[in-house]
Motif scaffolding. Structure first.
Motif, PDB file in Angstrom:
ATOM      1  N   GLU A 290       0.819  -1.220   0.000  1.00 22.16           N
ATOM      2  CA  GLU A 290       0.000   0.000   0.000  1.00 22.16           C
ATOM      3  C   GLU A 290       0.847   1.262   0.000  1.00 22.16           C
ATOM      4  N   THR A 291       1.909   1.276   0.800  1.00 18.80           N
ATOM      5  CA  THR A 291       2.740   2.477   0.897  1.00 18.80           C
ATOM      6  C   THR A 291       3.443   2.774  -0.412  1.00 18.80           C
ATOM      7  N   ALA A 292       4.034   1.753  -1.030  1.00 21.62           N
ATOM      8  CA  ALA A 292       4.723   1.950  -2.304  1.00 21.62           C
ATOM      9  C   ALA A 292       3.742   2.316  -3.410  1.00 21.62           C
ATOM     10  N   ALA A 293       2.556   1.693  -3.382  1.00 23.07           N
ATOM     11  CA  ALA A 293       1.545   1.962  -4.410  1.00 23.07           C
ATOM     12  C   ALA A 293       1.107   3.419  -4.388  1.00 23.07           C
ATOM     13  N   SER A 299       1.103   0.744 -10.620  1.00 19.58           N
ATOM     14  CA  SER A 299       1.471  -0.518  -9.978  1.00 19.58           C
ATOM     15  C   SER A 299       0.199  -1.314  -9.745  1.00 19.58           C
ATOM     16  N   ILE A 300       0.356  -2.581  -9.384  1.00 21.28           N
ATOM     17  CA  ILE A 300      -0.788  -3.386  -8.980  1.00 21.28           C
ATOM     18  C   ILE A 300      -0.528  -3.869  -7.560  1.00 21.28           C
ATOM     19  N   PRO A 301      -1.574  -4.171  -6.805  1.00 26.44           N
ATOM     20  CA  PRO A 301      -1.380  -4.570  -5.400  1.00 26.44           C
ATOM     21  C   PRO A 301      -0.612  -5.885  -5.292  1.00 26.44           C
ATOM     22  N   ALA A 302       0.362  -5.905  -4.411  1.00 26.58           N
ATOM     23  CA  ALA A 302       1.110  -7.135  -4.156  1.00 26.58           C
ATOM     24  C   ALA A 302       0.295  -8.061  -3.272  1.00 26.58           C
ATOM     25  N   THR A 303       0.422  -9.363  -3.518  1.00 30.09           N
ATOM     26  CA  THR A 303      -0.244 -10.361  -2.692  1.00 30.09           C
ATOM     27  C   THR A 303       0.792 -11.061  -1.820  1.00 30.09           C
ATOM     28  N   VAL A 318       7.462  -4.919  -4.563  1.00 31.24           N
ATOM     29  CA  VAL A 318       8.053  -3.767  -3.869  1.00 31.24           C
ATOM     30  C   VAL A 318       7.368  -3.562  -2.527  1.00 31.24           C
ATOM     31  N   LYS A 319       8.177  -3.417  -1.472  1.00 33.96           N
ATOM     32  CA  LYS A 319       7.636  -3.227  -0.134  1.00 33.96           C
ATOM     33  C   LYS A 319       8.434  -2.141   0.598  1.00 33.96           C
ATOM     34  N   VAL A 320       7.742  -1.256   1.278  1.00 39.61           N
ATOM     35  CA  VAL A 320       8.363  -0.233   2.112  1.00 39.61           C
ATOM     36  C   VAL A 320       8.463  -0.777   3.535  1.00 39.61           C
TER      37      VAL A 320
END
Length: 415
Positions: A290-293, A299-303, A318-320
């Motif tokens: 959510e933070t990177a998005a 971008s698309i949401p990471a699962t 990608v993750k913050v």
């Protein structure tokens, strides 16, 4: 079906001959094999074209086609890899240390071949020459079982290597090829205990899992590559961008390419737009938390599955993160213990990362793409071992040996 028992017998007999071969002879033969690979380039390329055509018919992705494709330059690189192996010190016969015990026995620890090595691998023809040259240099006979995608390429390469040996009156059974890609034959090879001393799988997660759960032959596990790059709060923007672009985009179809970017919250707003722009040039799909998005334009949401996936494609999760500790915890939870990198100018942060991350290769301020036998100076590699027993990291010549103790006495007997 191929007679694996016969291949095993031939390999076992040849292994005894190889064990006695002098280093100079082995090096001469390796140079002859390298020249033969280059001389037969057209034959190898023609075989590779058959594999590529069939792979395209089967809908193989472009990135996976890149793993399969041979070019004149790549074949020259394969030959150069063989030459580099010839130039490396021969570990066989090396006595690591010697000492006298209380009984006056002189005891030494000496390196010896493993014997007969079986290798099951997938769609990269360069593995054929890498494995053959490394095994030959270490006095091991090898039985190669490649995947169906590269069948014609592998068969042509082994034929060239065997002919090169025969021209020098050396048994071609030093390097053998399983001309059958059926699952039944692969499973039979995994249980060839009377003839194989060790089995090495090299390929995707499914192949490695199958070998580990099926084989009765001792296995050296090579790993898939869910690799991470962590950008610390004390990183340089240009360096961080260059490293992540290289790690993800230089060759995304290989196991040392990056699959996840972790970035410290303090620099995320400044760094991520620049990194996104650089990755857009390669059409990289970003799967973001959510933070990177909220920072990215697209971008698309990471699962949850994305954090554990080896994409082998132009896809990056990608993750913050809030801290170095959180980055390390994430990596150790989701990685495959292959290659991990931190980008930071903070000495203490890099040292903590190098110490606490559980992986075969851990980098400070460099791309994960360097985890490779050629890049490490080994000439070639059998694979990247992600286990901790016997071998870890790029497996070169020493990792294809065992040891035995040689003991000199003067008539001593134990009381």
């Amino acid at each position: 079906m191929v007679d694996l028992i016969q291949l095993g017998k031939q390999a076992k007999e040849t292994a005894y001959e190889l064990e006695l071969m002098e280093t100079a002879t082995k090096n001469e033969l390796l140079l002859h094999m390298a020249a033969a690979v280059e001389k037969n380039m057209e034959k190898i390329l023609t075989a590779n074209q058959k594999d590529l055509a069939q792979a395209k018919e089967n809908g193989i992705t472009d990135t996976m086609l890149d793993r399969l494709r041979l070019t004149e330059e790549r074949i020259k690189d394969m030959a150069e890899g063989i030459r580099q192996v010839a130039a490396l010190p021969d570990p066989i016969g090396e006595v690591e240390k010697m000492w006298k015990n209380e009984d006056g026995l002189l005891i030494g620890k000496q390196r010896v071949p493993l014997g007969v090595i079986g290798i099951i691998y997938e769609s990269r023809p360069n593995v054929t020459t890498d494995a053959a040259s490394l095994c030959f240099k270490t006095g091991n006979a090898v039985i190669l079982r490649g995947g169906k995608e590269a069948f014609h390429s592998n068969q042509a390469l082994v034929s060239v290597l065997q002919q090169a040996l025969q021209q020098k009156n050396i048994s071609p059974f030093a390097i053998q090829f399983v001309a059958d890609t059926s699952r039944e034959t692969a499973q039979q090879l995994m249980k060839l205990n009377d003839y194989l001393d060790v089995l090495i799988p090299r390929g995707g997660a499914n192949l490695i899992k199958t070998v580990l759960t099926t084989a009765t032959v001792p296995v050296i596990e090579t790993g898939t590559g869910n690799c991470h790059v962590y950008i610390d709060k004390d990183a340089q923007l240009e360096m961080a961008t260059n490293i992540i672009v290289n790690a993800k985009c230089q060759r995304p179809s290989v196991c040392n390419s990056a699959e996840t970017l972790l970035i410290h919250r303090e620099v995320a707003a400044a760094f991520l737009p620049v990194i996104e722009k650089a990755l857009n040039e390669y059409n990289v799909e970003l799967r973001a938390d959510e933070t990177a998005a909220a920072i990215f334009e697209h971008s698309i949401p990471a699962t949850e599955e994305d954090w554990a996936t080896e994409f082998l494609d132009y896809i990056l999760a990608v993750k913050v993160v809030d801290s170095l500790d959180e980055a390390i915890q994430h990596i150790n939870r989701y990685n495959t213990k292959h290659s991990e990198s931190i980008v930071s100018d903070n000495y203490f942060a890099t040292q903590q990362f190098l110490k606490q991350v559980n992986a075969a290769a851990v980098y400070a301020n460099a791309s994960t793409r360097f985890t490779d036998g050629f890049a490490f100076g080994f000439g070639a590699e059998i694979g990247i071992s992600t286990q901790k027993l016997h071998a870890r990291g790029p497996m070169g010549l020493p990792e294809l040996t065992s040891t035995k103790y040689i003991v000199y006495g003067e008539g001593q007997y134990r009381k």
